[in-house]
Design a protein around this motif. Structure first.
Motif, PDB file in Angstrom:
ATOM      1  N   GLU A 289       0.831  -1.225   0.060  1.00  0.00           N
ATOM      2  CA  GLU A 289       0.158  -0.110  -0.181  1.00  0.00           C
ATOM      3  C   GLU A 289       0.849   1.117   0.106  1.00  0.00           C
ATOM      4  N   ASP A 290       2.074   1.263   0.442  1.00  0.00           N
ATOM      5  CA  ASP A 290       2.830   2.046   0.652  1.00  0.00           C
ATOM      6  C   ASP A 290       3.818   2.376  -0.774  1.00  0.00           C
ATOM      7  N   GLY A 291       3.572   1.692  -1.779  1.00  0.00           N
ATOM      8  CA  GLY A 291       4.311   1.709  -2.799  1.00  0.00           C
ATOM      9  C   GLY A 291       5.583   0.782  -3.000  1.00  0.00           C
ATOM     10  N   TYR A 292       5.735   0.075  -1.808  1.00  0.00           N
ATOM     11  CA  TYR A 292       6.845  -0.620  -1.743  1.00  0.00           C
ATOM     12  C   TYR A 292       6.891  -1.923  -2.765  1.00  0.00           C
ATOM     13  N   LEU A 293       7.938  -2.380  -3.248  1.00  0.00           N
ATOM     14  CA  LEU A 293       8.070  -3.717  -3.723  1.00  0.00           C
ATOM     15  C   LEU A 293       9.371  -4.033  -3.828  1.00  0.00           C
ATOM     16  N   ALA A 294       9.683  -5.258  -3.603  1.00  0.00           N
ATOM     17  CA  ALA A 294      10.956  -5.852  -3.599  1.00  0.00           C
ATOM     18  C   ALA A 294      10.965  -7.184  -4.527  1.00  0.00           C
ATOM     19  N   VAL A 295      12.158  -7.110  -5.300  1.00  0.00           N
ATOM     20  CA  VAL A 295      12.437  -7.988  -6.362  1.00  0.00           C
ATOM     21  C   VAL A 295      13.789  -9.095  -5.808  1.00  0.00           C
ATOM     22  N   GLY A 296      13.612 -10.264  -5.595  1.00  0.00           N
ATOM     23  CA  GLY A 296      14.765 -11.357  -5.140  1.00  0.00           C
ATOM     24  C   GLY A 296      15.050 -12.320  -6.285  1.00  0.00           C
ATOM     25  N   PHE A 297      16.383 -12.385  -6.304  1.00  0.00           N
ATOM     26  CA  PHE A 297      17.051 -13.415  -7.187  1.00  0.00           C
ATOM     27  C   PHE A 297      17.767 -14.599  -6.492  1.00  0.00           C
ATOM     28  N   PHE A 298      17.697 -15.605  -6.766  1.00  0.00           N
ATOM     29  CA  PHE A 298      18.538 -16.640  -6.002  1.00  0.00           C
ATOM     30  C   PHE A 298      19.208 -17.445  -7.064  1.00  0.00           C
ATOM     31  N   ASN A 299      20.494 -17.642  -7.190  1.00  0.00           N
ATOM     32  CA  ASN A 299      21.508 -18.302  -8.108  1.00  0.00           C
ATOM     33  C   ASN A 299      21.608 -19.751  -7.503  1.00  0.00           C
ATOM     34  N   ASP A 300      20.615 -20.694  -7.879  1.00  0.00           N
ATOM     35  CA  ASP A 300      20.521 -22.068  -7.302  1.00  0.00           C
ATOM     36  C   ASP A 300      21.729 -22.856  -7.588  1.00  0.00           C
ATOM     37  N   PRO A 301      22.756 -23.294  -6.863  1.00  0.00           N
ATOM     38  CA  PRO A 301      23.785 -23.995  -7.224  1.00  0.00           C
ATOM     39  C   PRO A 301      23.773 -25.364  -8.057  1.00  0.00           C
ATOM     40  N   ARG A 302      22.371 -25.727  -7.717  1.00  0.00           N
ATOM     41  CA  ARG A 302      22.262 -27.359  -7.992  1.00  0.00           C
ATOM     42  C   ARG A 302      22.249 -27.276  -9.467  1.00  0.00           C
ATOM     43  N   PHE A 303      21.904 -26.109 -10.228  1.00  0.00           N
ATOM     44  CA  PHE A 303      21.788 -25.916 -11.586  1.00  0.00           C
ATOM     45  C   PHE A 303      22.737 -25.335 -12.249  1.00  0.00           C
ATOM     46  N   ASN A 304      23.364 -24.047 -11.748  1.00  0.00           N
ATOM     47  CA  ASN A 304      24.118 -23.065 -12.026  1.00  0.00           C
ATOM     48  C   ASN A 304      25.522 -23.308 -11.327  1.00  0.00           C
ATOM     49  N   ASN A 305      26.476 -23.236 -12.292  1.00  0.00           N
ATOM     50  CA  ASN A 305      27.893 -23.508 -11.835  1.00  0.00           C
ATOM     51  C   ASN A 305      28.909 -22.021 -12.388  1.00  0.00           C
ATOM     52  N   THR A 306      27.981 -20.703 -12.289  1.00  0.00           N
ATOM     53  CA  THR A 306      28.691 -19.650 -12.667  1.00  0.00           C
ATOM     54  C   THR A 306      28.128 -18.660 -11.982  1.00  0.00           C
ATOM     55  N   VAL A 307      28.809 -17.251 -12.052  1.00  0.00           N
ATOM     56  CA  VAL A 307      28.274 -16.052 -11.322  1.00  0.00           C
ATOM     57  C   VAL A 307      27.306 -15.604 -12.240  1.00  0.00           C
ATOM     58  N   VAL A 308      26.217 -15.218 -11.878  1.00  0.00           N
ATOM     59  CA  VAL A 308      25.096 -14.414 -12.738  1.00  0.00           C
ATOM     60  C   VAL A 308      25.221 -12.956 -12.365  1.00  0.00           C
ATOM     61  N   ILE A 309      25.236 -12.206 -13.560  1.00  0.00           N
ATOM     62  CA  ILE A 309      25.661 -10.707 -13.203  1.00  0.00           C
ATOM     63  C   ILE A 309      24.314 -10.124 -14.035  1.00  0.00           C
ATOM     64  N   PHE A 310      23.971  -8.978 -13.443  1.00  0.00           N
ATOM     65  CA  PHE A 310      23.002  -8.322 -13.963  1.00  0.00           C
ATOM     66  C   PHE A 310      23.666  -6.809 -14.463  1.00  0.00           C
ATOM     67  N   PRO A 311      23.616  -6.520 -15.718  1.00  0.00           N
ATOM     68  CA  PRO A 311      24.284  -5.282 -16.073  1.00  0.00           C
ATOM     69  C   PRO A 311      23.923  -4.245 -15.549  1.00  0.00           C
ATOM     70  N   LEU A 312      24.531  -3.242 -15.286  1.00  0.00           N
ATOM     71  CA  LEU A 312      24.414  -1.762 -14.725  1.00  0.00           C
ATOM     72  C   LEU A 312      23.175  -0.959 -15.421  1.00  0.00           C
ATOM     73  N   GLU A 313      23.482  -1.097 -16.853  1.00  0.00           N
ATOM     74  CA  GLU A 313      22.586  -0.076 -17.560  1.00  0.00           C
ATOM     75  C   GLU A 313      21.352  -0.806 -17.838  1.00  0.00           C
ATOM     76  N   ASP A 314      21.194  -2.052 -17.872  1.00  0.00           N
ATOM     77  CA  ASP A 314      19.685  -2.540 -18.433  1.00  0.00           C
ATOM     78  C   ASP A 314      19.633  -4.092 -17.824  1.00  0.00           C
ATOM     79  N   GLY A 315      20.239  -4.300 -16.981  1.00  0.00           N
ATOM     80  CA  GLY A 315      20.212  -5.493 -15.782  1.00  0.00           C
ATOM     81  C   GLY A 315      18.819  -5.837 -15.584  1.00  0.00           C
ATOM     82  N   LEU A 316      18.109  -4.931 -14.854  1.00  0.00           N
ATOM     83  CA  LEU A 316      16.857  -5.223 -14.273  1.00  0.00           C
ATOM     84  C   LEU A 316      16.125  -3.971 -14.084  1.00  0.00           C
ATOM     85  N   GLU A 317      14.708  -3.979 -14.395  1.00  0.00           N
ATOM     86  CA  GLU A 317      13.924  -2.851 -14.419  1.00  0.00           C
ATOM     87  C   GLU A 317      12.509  -3.289 -13.990  1.00  0.00           C
ATOM     88  N   VAL A 318      11.749  -2.667 -13.303  1.00  0.00           N
ATOM     89  CA  VAL A 318      10.353  -2.813 -13.094  1.00  0.00           C
ATOM     90  C   VAL A 318       9.740  -1.901 -13.983  1.00  0.00           C
TER      91      VAL A 318
END
Length: 458
Positions: A289-318
């Motif tokens: 109600e106060d306009g708050y929103l959170a977005v969380g990402f978990f890099n699951d080690p069971r399936f991924n064996n690499t560092v996941v990076i979200f680029p600074l310019e266009d990696g994530l946007e709501v």
């Protein structure tokens, strides 16, 4: 005021009698429907509509800009060439009334033609889905990503100033700085900027088994029953064998974790291709109600064996719907109109002291320079250091004084369904009309008031 209106209506009639005006009108009446039929873009309904509105609005803007330049320069220079200026000024019409009437007449022409062709483009765009065989998925995609005006929020930039200074001091103390960095202030600043980008990127990276959380405030979707979208793109430190990343996402008010949750928190599990844009559709009631929103990402080690990076310019946007397509399109048309008003004032200014061919040439130079001003400024970075500095301090300020049409291009908002806010429209109006157009018109009034129209000979 009567004199100004009389000059304006006469200028409007004069412009409509120009053969070039008839040619431009016929071209647009023929080409716009033809483009709607022939242009298919990438084959999807969204691509087809994006292609049409991009080329249709750009073509309309381009031809009307040329017509504005020709009509505004011809309206005044023809008075001198045909000796009609002597008759006009003998009547109770002052020089400033003549110029203001000329500008008003050209603006009335622009309002009529721009209104006609923008309505045609809007009508074709709105009714295209009805005449194209498209599936439910494509229709839903167009509704969510094209027929909308979505506001975008990006993660707040991390404050890494202290970390940059500490890292720089450590490298300087241990002698690990690259050669030449400490030779000049510019060299030190450039290296610190590079360090800042590197540290910021590190805060946007998740190693296997780690998570990232982004928090947003003032998220205000217009309808909580609709959807918002998390737009993202993965980059990685090492390419996975299948070039895909498996990620677990949480979207909602995570402040309430471990207690009774009043706002829904939506989980998503996805497998997406790296270096490709994707969107996660989330019900808009995930916003608190106060306009708050959170977005969380978990890099699951069971399936991924690499560092996941979200680029600074266009990696994530709501993205969330903040207005309608109709209102957004109207504001886009206003940006084109402001451009036409400025060119009308420019044409009157040039013709107040130049002959018609030279006035048109000057206007065309300003117009085409303003159309590619961003490209010209960016090209300075590819020159040598001395040449780049020279251009930045000589040519750069001149280009920035000229109208930067490419900086305020409405198609970049309409194609992606991005919100073109009234604040942006007000900024463009203030810059193009109340500053640059007003200066040009004032200079034209000063020059024309002192221009010698005829000599008295005895």
């Amino acid at each position: 005021m009567r004199s100004i209106w009389a000059v304006a209506t006469n200028t409007l009639k004069q412009a409509l009698r120009m053969k070039i005006a008839v040619v431009f009108v016929v071209l647009l009446l023929v080409l716009l429907p033809a483009m709607a039929i022939s242009m298919v873009g990438d084959g999807t309904l969204k691509g087809r509509m994006q292609t049409f509105i991009s080329y249709g609005l750009s073509l309309t803007s381009f031809l009307l800009c040329l017509l504005t330049i020709l009509a505004s320069t011809y309206s005044l220079t023809s008075e001198f060439e045909q000796k009609q200026i002597y008759t006009v000024l003998t009547k109770p019409v002052r020089r400033f009334e003549l110029l203001l009437g000329k500008v008003l007449g050209v603006i009335l022409l622009d309002i009529g033609l721009l209104g006609l062709f923008s309505a045609l483009i809007y009508g074709i765009t709105i009714y295209t889905p009805r005449f194209v065989k498209a599936g439910e998925a494509e229709l839903l995609q167009v509704q969510n990503e094209f027929f909308t005006a979505r506001a975008g929020l990006i993660p707040a930039k991390a404050d890494v100033g202290d970390e940059v200074e500490k890292t720089y001091e450590r490298l300087e103390r241990t002698g690990q700085l690259p050669p030449g960095v400490t030779d000049s202030k510019i060299g030190r600043e450039n290296y610190k900027n590079a360090l800042a980008s590197q540290i910021e990127l590190g805060k946007r990276a998740a190693a296997p088994g780690h998570e990232l959380v982004w928090e947003f405030n003032n998220v205000k979707p217009i309808d909580p029953n609709e959807s918002l979208f998390v737009r993202f793109k993965y980059d990685v430190s090492m390419n996975p064998p299948d070039l895909h990343v498996y990620g677990k996402w949480l979207v909602g008010d995570i402040r309430q974790a471990g207690s009774r949750v009043g706002t829904p928190v939506y989980p998503f599990e996805r497998r997406d291709l790296i270096r490709t844009f994707y969107e996660i559709e989330v019900p808009a009631d995930a916003v608190a109600e106060d306009g708050y929103l959170a977005v969380g990402f978990f890099n699951d080690p069971r399936f991924n064996n690499t560092v996941v990076i979200f680029p600074l310019e266009d990696g994530l946007e709501v993205l969330y719907k903040a207005d309608s397509f109709t209102a957004n399109f109207f504001r886009g048309v206003l940006l084109v109109f402001f451009r036409l008003v400025l060119l009308a004032c420019l044409g009157i200014f040039a013709s107040s002291f130049l002959s018609m061919p030279v006035a048109i040439l000057l206007c065309l130079i300003v117009f085409f320079t303003g159309t590619i001003s961003g490209f010209i400024i960016e090209s300075f970075d590819y020159l040598s250091k001395n040449a780049s500095s020279l251009c930045s301090y000589t040519i750069g300020p001149i280009i920035r004084l000229l109208p930067q049409f490419d900086k305020f291009n409405p198609t970049k908002f309409l194609l992606g369904g991005r919100l073109l806010s009234w604040s942006v429209v007000a900024k463009v109006a203030g810059l193009m009309i109340f500053v640059k157009s007003a200066i040009l018109l004032l200079l034209a009034l000063v020059i024309f008031s002192y221009r010698e129209i005829a000599r008295i000979t005895v």
